[in-house]
Design a protein around this motif. Sequence first.
Motif, PDB file in Angstrom:
ATOM      1  N   THR A  84      11.661  10.098  -3.495  1.00 14.17           N
ATOM      2  CA  THR A  84      10.430  10.122  -2.706  1.00 14.17           C
ATOM      3  C   THR A  84      10.503   9.093  -1.582  1.00 14.17           C
ATOM      4  N   LEU A  85      11.006   7.908  -1.912  1.00 11.99           N
ATOM      5  CA  LEU A  85      11.190   6.869  -0.888  1.00 11.99           C
ATOM      6  C   LEU A  85      12.136   7.351   0.201  1.00 11.99           C
TER       7      LEU A  85
ATOM      8  N   ALA B  50       1.416   4.231  -2.831  1.00 14.72           N
ATOM      9  CA  ALA B  50       1.247   5.644  -2.470  1.00 14.72           C
ATOM     10  C   ALA B  50       2.479   6.455  -2.875  1.00 14.72           C
ATOM     11  N   VAL B  51       3.657   5.901  -2.628  1.00 13.85           N
ATOM     12  CA  VAL B  51       4.904   6.569  -3.017  1.00 13.85           C
ATOM     13  C   VAL B  51       4.953   6.722  -4.540  1.00 13.85           C
TER      14      VAL B  51
ATOM     15  N   GLU C 142      -0.620  10.922   1.499  1.00 15.12           N
ATOM     16  CA  GLU C 142      -0.889   9.661   0.789  1.00 15.12           C
ATOM     17  C   GLU C 142      -0.464   8.453   1.630  1.00 15.12           C
TER      18      GLU C 142
ATOM     19  N   THR D  82      15.836   1.545   2.180  1.00 11.61           N
ATOM     20  CA  THR D  82      15.241   2.382   1.145  1.00 11.61           C
ATOM     21  C   THR D  82      16.272   3.132   0.327  1.00 11.61           C
TER      22      THR D  82
ATOM     23  N   ALA E  45      -2.648   5.419   3.384  1.00 14.62           N
ATOM     24  CA  ALA E  45      -2.311   4.010   3.132  1.00 14.62           C
ATOM     25  C   ALA E  45      -2.134   3.261   4.455  1.00 14.62           C
TER      26      ALA E  45
ATOM     27  N   MET F  25       2.041  16.124   0.257  1.00 12.09           N
ATOM     28  CA  MET F  25       1.344  15.096  -0.511  1.00 12.09           C
ATOM     29  C   MET F  25       1.832  13.712  -0.108  1.00 12.09           C
ATOM     30  N   LEU F  26       3.148  13.577   0.067  1.00 14.05           N
ATOM     31  CA  LEU F  26       3.721  12.280   0.443  1.00 14.05           C
ATOM     32  C   LEU F  26       3.195  11.829   1.810  1.00 14.05           C
TER      33      LEU F  26
ATOM     34  N   ARG G 254       2.409   6.982  -6.569  1.00 16.39           N
ATOM     35  CA  ARG G 254       1.465   8.028  -6.963  1.00 16.39           C
ATOM     36  C   ARG G 254       2.069   9.415  -6.804  1.00 16.39           C
ATOM     37  N   VAL G 255       2.749   9.610  -5.666  1.00 12.22           N
ATOM     38  CA  VAL G 255       3.349  10.918  -5.401  1.00 12.22           C
ATOM     39  C   VAL G 255       4.464  11.196  -6.417  1.00 12.22           C
TER      40      VAL G 255
ATOM     41  N   GLY H 129      12.614  10.298   1.141  1.00 15.22           N
ATOM     42  CA  GLY H 129      11.948  11.334   1.934  1.00 15.22           C
ATOM     43  C   GLY H 129      11.064  10.773   3.038  1.00 15.22           C
ATOM     44  N   LEU H 130      10.629   9.517   2.872  1.00 12.54           N
ATOM     45  CA  LEU H 130       9.770   8.894   3.888  1.00 12.54           C
ATOM     46  C   LEU H 130      10.428   8.884   5.260  1.00 12.54           C
TER      47      LEU H 130
ATOM     48  N   ARG I 125      13.036   7.082  -6.219  1.00 10.58           N
ATOM     49  CA  ARG I 125      14.052   6.854  -5.174  1.00 10.58           C
ATOM     50  C   ARG I 125      14.096   8.007  -4.187  1.00 10.58           C
TER      51      ARG I 125
ATOM     52  N   GLU J  62       0.830  -1.216   0.000  1.00 13.76           N
ATOM     53  CA  GLU J  62       0.000   0.000   0.000  1.00 13.76           C
ATOM     54  C   GLU J  62       0.865   1.266   0.000  1.00 13.76           C
ATOM     55  N   VAL J  63       1.885   1.244   0.851  1.00 19.83           N
ATOM     56  CA  VAL J  63       2.714   2.440   0.975  1.00 19.83           C
ATOM     57  C   VAL J  63       3.544   2.650  -0.295  1.00 19.83           C
ATOM     58  N   SER J  64       4.002   1.565  -0.906  1.00 21.42           N
ATOM     59  CA  SER J  64       4.792   1.693  -2.137  1.00 21.42           C
ATOM     60  C   SER J  64       3.954   2.276  -3.265  1.00 21.42           C
TER      61      SER J  64
ATOM     62  N   ARG K 130       3.094  12.003  -9.840  1.00 22.10           N
ATOM     63  CA  ARG K 130       2.557  13.366  -9.874  1.00 22.10           C
ATOM     64  C   ARG K 130       3.703  14.384 -10.010  1.00 22.10           C
ATOM     65  N   ARG K 131       4.788  14.164  -9.261  1.00 26.19           N
ATOM     66  CA  ARG K 131       5.933  15.085  -9.337  1.00 26.19           C
ATOM     67  C   ARG K 131       6.558  15.051 -10.719  1.00 26.19           C
TER      68      ARG K 131
END
Lengths: 197, 197
Positions: free
Chosen positions: A165-166, A140-141, B136, B176, B140, B132-133, A143-144, A168-169, A163, A136-138, A147-148
């Motif tokens: 975005t991940l 979501a990542v 989302e 990650t 999730a 957004m991140l 999607r973000v 940044g989590l 990479r 689910e989280v992947s 969009r970017r």
Amino acid sequence: MHEAALELFGERGYARVTAAEVAERAGLTERTFFRHFADKREVLFDGNELGGLLAAAVADAPEGVAPVEAVVAGLEAVAAVFEDRREAVARRARVVEAHPELRERELAKLASWSKALEGVLVGRGLPEPDAMLLAEVSVAVFRVAYRRWLDGGTARELAAIIRETLAGLGGLFAHTAPGPRDLSAARAGAAARRSDR
Amino acid sequence: MHEAALELFGERGYARVTAAEVAERAGLTERTFFRHFADKREVLFDGNELGGLLAAAVADAPEGVAPVEAVVAGLEAVAAVFEDRREAVARRARVVEAHPELRERELAKLASWSKALEGVLVGRGLPEPDAMLLAEVSVAVFRVAYRRWLDGGTARELAAIIRETLAGLGGLFAHTAPGPRDLSAARAGAAARRSDR
């Protein structure tokens, strides 16, 4: 068919184009159209080609790699397809964005990616609750990042944005999972603020 | 109305119940029904009450707290409502699960939560891509926790499962963002495995 549909939707608007017209533009009969697609909407969702590619790439990742790395390999396989068709992907995204029924269909597609991903991760030995969470989280990542990538024009590659975005989590969730005490303190603060108004 | 609809959907199946019958069971006229809901589907989606509650709770979190803590406070506000209505929430979930059109509507609802959350986080000063991140990924996480809560019977509180799910993110995403080199190595490994077959 995909290309013909995007052209027509772009020229006249999605609502004003019929399946028969898409078929004609593609040089095919209406009958052939309906052999492949339930309706004009489905032309934009291509069976589940990309979902299958994603799941296969994750399944094919070497045995030793961490689950998240297997997922990244899968997302990169999808990203490579998008990168090759950047123009068409961006045009499709504009059509989808403009129509609530297409946006709902897009969400259902991404949910099916997540389900497929979850199954493959379980197959790789990840325990069930973690498999659903990672899937689910992947998505979501993704999607973000998608969009970017769309918003950023041709400047950056989707794989690199995924990479980033991940990565940044970690920062965003560093303050994660406060104990009940911290939260009741936060709640008391919120209540105090409310009564101040 | 919500209760009447759940009763009827449970007794006779969602597809075989009309809006007029839901209104009658609730002791109201069909006219009143359609003043509040576009169709029988919408009875299960309650305007956007919970999305509004979520956004308000995040907006109300004390200024100093980390964005993720503000989000947790919001998710806990929603969780408290679910906990109070556990039976009805579980019945509703079973109806939604059983019908593709309701599942799509549910995804659209969660996407609207995410949009609202993103707006509130930007309002709290979080820069746009991170907002957004976080939005989302938090939705999730909520989906996963909600699923665990439903599957777990009455054993655990949703708020506790949300915190636990968030805490699990750290471990899953610890490996990650590998650099391009690591990934090309993984890809070469996958290619080698494929050619072995």
